[in-house]
Write a protein that holds these residues in place. Structure first.
Motif, PDB file in Angstrom:
ATOM      1  N   ILE A   1       0.852  -1.179   0.000  1.00  0.00           N
ATOM      2  CA  ILE A   1       0.000   0.000   0.000  1.00  0.00           C
ATOM      3  C   ILE A   1       0.893   1.235   0.000  1.00  0.00           C
ATOM      4  N   LEU A   2       0.890   1.966  -1.101  1.00  0.00           N
ATOM      5  CA  LEU A   2       1.774   3.114  -1.255  1.00  0.00           C
ATOM      6  C   LEU A   2       1.053   4.385  -0.828  1.00  0.00           C
ATOM      7  N   MET A   3       1.784   5.270  -0.147  1.00  0.00           N
ATOM      8  CA  MET A   3       1.169   6.510   0.331  1.00  0.00           C
ATOM      9  C   MET A   3       2.198   7.629   0.355  1.00  0.00           C
ATOM     10  N   ASP A   4       1.849   8.744  -0.280  1.00  0.00           N
ATOM     11  CA  ASP A   4       2.736   9.900  -0.311  1.00  0.00           C
ATOM     12  C   ASP A   4       2.907  10.469   1.097  1.00  0.00           C
ATOM     13  N   LYS A   5       4.097  10.939   1.397  1.00  0.00           N
ATOM     14  CA  LYS A   5       4.408  11.441   2.732  1.00  0.00           C
ATOM     15  C   LYS A   5       3.489  12.589   3.138  1.00  0.00           C
ATOM     16  N   ARG A   6       3.168  13.481   2.204  1.00  0.00           N
ATOM     17  CA  ARG A   6       2.319  14.626   2.536  1.00  0.00           C
ATOM     18  C   ARG A   6       0.929  14.163   2.958  1.00  0.00           C
ATOM     19  N   ALA A   7       0.356  13.225   2.192  1.00  0.00           N
ATOM     20  CA  ALA A   7      -0.962  12.695   2.551  1.00  0.00           C
ATOM     21  C   ALA A   7      -0.896  11.928   3.866  1.00  0.00           C
ATOM     22  N   HIS A   8       0.187  11.209   4.074  1.00  0.00           N
ATOM     23  CA  HIS A   8       0.369  10.459   5.322  1.00  0.00           C
ATOM     24  C   HIS A   8       0.367  11.405   6.515  1.00  0.00           C
ATOM     25  N   ASN A   9       1.054  12.522   6.380  1.00  0.00           N
ATOM     26  CA  ASN A   9       1.102  13.502   7.472  1.00  0.00           C
ATOM     27  C   ASN A   9      -0.244  14.193   7.664  1.00  0.00           C
ATOM     28  N   GLN A  10      -0.933  14.495   6.560  1.00  0.00           N
ATOM     29  CA  GLN A  10      -2.236  15.160   6.649  1.00  0.00           C
ATOM     30  C   GLN A  10      -3.254  14.306   7.385  1.00  0.00           C
ATOM     31  N   HIS A  11      -3.156  12.989   7.187  1.00  0.00           N
ATOM     32  CA  HIS A  11      -4.082  12.077   7.858  1.00  0.00           C
ATOM     33  C   HIS A  11      -3.521  11.564   9.178  1.00  0.00           C
ATOM     34  N   GLN A  12      -2.424  12.180   9.643  1.00  0.00           N
ATOM     35  CA  GLN A  12      -1.833  11.877  10.950  1.00  0.00           C
ATOM     36  C   GLN A  12      -1.492  10.392  11.113  1.00  0.00           C
ATOM     37  N   GLY A  13      -1.012   9.800  10.029  1.00  0.00           N
ATOM     38  CA  GLY A  13      -0.542   8.422  10.089  1.00  0.00           C
ATOM     39  C   GLY A  13      -1.608   7.411  10.448  1.00  0.00           C
ATOM     40  N   PHE A  14      -2.860   7.652  10.026  1.00  0.00           N
ATOM     41  CA  PHE A  14      -3.970   6.783  10.448  1.00  0.00           C
ATOM     42  C   PHE A  14      -3.797   5.332  10.037  1.00  0.00           C
ATOM     43  N   ALA A  15      -3.063   5.072   8.931  1.00  0.00           N
ATOM     44  CA  ALA A  15      -2.924   3.701   8.434  1.00  0.00           C
ATOM     45  C   ALA A  15      -1.859   2.905   9.182  1.00  0.00           C
ATOM     46  N   ASP A  16      -0.989   3.577   9.918  1.00  0.00           N
ATOM     47  CA  ASP A  16       0.155   2.912  10.545  1.00  0.00           C
ATOM     48  C   ASP A  16      -0.250   1.811  11.508  1.00  0.00           C
TER      49      ASP A  16
END
Length: 238
Positions: free
Chosen positions: A168-183
């Motif tokens: 599952i690929l995710m851009d760093k900016r989107a990852h930060n915007q969603h506060q790492g919800f997928a982690d």
């Protein structure tokens, strides 16, 4: 735990034989860090072994993805033509829905809603899945916070129940915007980064395995290059 190859020899060694089979691995990093190429390695290597693949595109044209695979000598088109690699093109569907909405006043999220059902259908016979990218799938009108998490929960659950090994690929900016919800949900997480070298001004790329359950991790940064034959890794700082 049984493993499945990442398509990158050194990364397989780092992970004790490859990605944990049937689990979801999140790959984050800025644009240009090599996430899509990592996905191409994974698809090409496993489809070459006869495994059934599924590619979910949310922000890239299929022809561009294929072109990139050909550029590094890992042509995916034969697998698509033979139906060994199936495509769910959310990006193209979104374009169609956007055009339709401008004509008829329809909503813009129909493609994303339909995507969950399509993933359920297509993943039934899939061994491996690449989702490129999660950020674009959850970045729709009013899809923030818990709504984004719910959408990912649904897709992740479908893939897990189907026994798919998923990248599952995710851009760093989107990852930060969603506060790492997928982690918290994924079985493993790989972080890709790059910075400008102090001596030569060239970009230096590296990755780290931030999380991988059931795996002994060394914690080392692995430096790599993007070459004409894909990702080439080394264990020391260049």
């Amino acid at each position: 735990m049984e493993r499945i190859t990442s398509g990158i020899e050194y990364l397989d060694l780092l992970l004790g034989g490859g990605y944990p089979k049937g689990k979801g691995i999140l790959v984050t990093g800025p644009t240009g860090s090599g996430k899509t190429i990592m996905g191409i390695h994974f698809l090409h290597s496993n489809c070459s072994e006869g495994k059934n693949g599924l590619l979910i595109l949310t922000r890239t044209l299929l022809e561009d993805f294929i072109l990139q695979s050909k550029a590094i000598g890992m042509d995916l088109e034969p697998f698509i033509d033979s139906k060994l690699l199936l495509i769910e093109n959310v990006f193209q569907s979104r374009i169609h829905e956007t055009i339709s909405s401008s004509r008829f006043g329809k909503g813009l999220e129909i493609a994303e809603k339909d995507c969950v059902g399509r993933v359920r259908e297509l993943s039934e016979n899939a061994d491996i899945v690449v989702l490129d990218s999660l950020g674009a799938l959850t970045k729709t009108k009013n899809c923030v916070g818990n709504e984004a998490l719910s959408k990912f929960d649904a897709i992740y659950s479908i893939l897990a129940k189907s026994g798919c090994t998923s990248l599952i690929l995710m851009d760093k900016r989107a990852h930060n915007q969603h506060q790492g919800f997928a982690d918290y949900l994924v079985f493993g997480k790989i972080e890709m980064k790059f910075k400008e070298g102090l001596s030569n001004g060239k970009f230096v790329r590296h990755l780290s395995v931030a999380k991988m359950r059931a795996t002994n991790l060394s914690g080392e940064n692995v430096f790599f290059e993007l070459t004409s034959s894909g990702i080439k890794m080394e264990c020391h700082d260049p």
